[in-house]
Design an enzyme around this catalytic site. Sequence first.
Site, PDB file in Angstrom:
ATOM      1  N   GLY A 134       0.816  -1.197   0.000  1.00  0.00           N
ATOM      2  CA  GLY A 134       0.000   0.000   0.000  1.00  0.00           C
ATOM      3  C   GLY A 134       0.855   1.254   0.000  1.00  0.00           C
ATOM      4  N   CYS A 135       0.261   2.374  -0.377  1.00  0.00           N
ATOM      5  CA  CYS A 135       1.021   3.623  -0.501  1.00  0.00           C
ATOM      6  C   CYS A 135       1.458   4.156   0.858  1.00  0.00           C
ATOM      7  CB  CYS A 135       0.217   4.665  -1.273  1.00  0.00           C
ATOM      8  SG  CYS A 135      -1.475   4.920  -0.681  1.00  0.00           S
TER       9      CYS A 135
END
Length: 328
Positions: A134-135
């Site tokens: 995920g970012c």
Amino acid sequence: MVKAGIIGGAGYTGGELIRLLINHPKIEIAFVQSGSNAGNNLSKVHTDLIGEIDILFSATHHYNVDVIFFCAGHGEAKKFIQENDIPNHIKLIDIGNDFRLAADASIKARNFVYGLPEINREAIKQADSVANPGCFATAIQLGLLPFAKAGLLNNIDVYTTGITGSTGAGQSLSATSHFSWRANNISPYKTLAHQHLGEIMQSLHQEAGSNASLAAINFVPWRGDFTRGIFISSTFKFKGNKQTIINAFDAAYHNEPFTKKTSDAIHLKQVVNTNKCIINIEIIADTIVVHSAIDNLLKGASGQAVQNMNLMFGYDETLGLRLKPTSF
């Protein structure tokens, strides 16, 4: 040439992935699937691609490819794999969150490797399936992992704040993503309960050891008044000396092509439109503050996916990713 297919190519991550792949010297895009845009030219949706690529979004997929990227919403990759018999020789890269946790990583004889190259490079090289991080998770982990590996986060409370651009919410409009609400505004959301916390703790334990006594990450995410990028600040107490910190980071990242430590204050524009993570450490008395910044659509999504693809096919992992930041 490696032939690539994209499932769910009409969103922000799909658009970024297309931009990267059409300029990659070893890749040919075989199809870009989109249920809502089938029959439209790619440039009708990603309008900056006018003159760059002349193919249509397809309603379906095919298996005359070497790799499939999943850029659809969370849950869509798992559903696709369950409903289709994908040949074993095709490599899979999921940009969603379906397979990031070890408990969810296996499906139909495939085992997804967590795709953070800085700690899993050798496993990614051997993998047939990769779960892209995920970012927020990417930016937070890269700031904390060297401390975990050095045993400096045991029994330590970590307090993290992070602000993200509006593209992190995806392309669909919502009450908190349209311009009139987002402009000149910030707000917190998912306080202490963000979905990326599980993968962050998983990686910290991987580096610290399964028996390490790691406290929870107390994370407060913020919506920012800008379109792209993530800026993280993590704070915790530390007993030791500055050289211990420097040694931990130098050992972790001195050969990394995209993750860089600097002694200067950092800012978001250093990383926007790049695949970099830039990290700065401040030490005030017995407190450490680790700042890290990434582009949420590149190192936080499509750029890291291409980095993983390069590793999976034996290419230089920087191929097609030497991108220039926005300087104004």
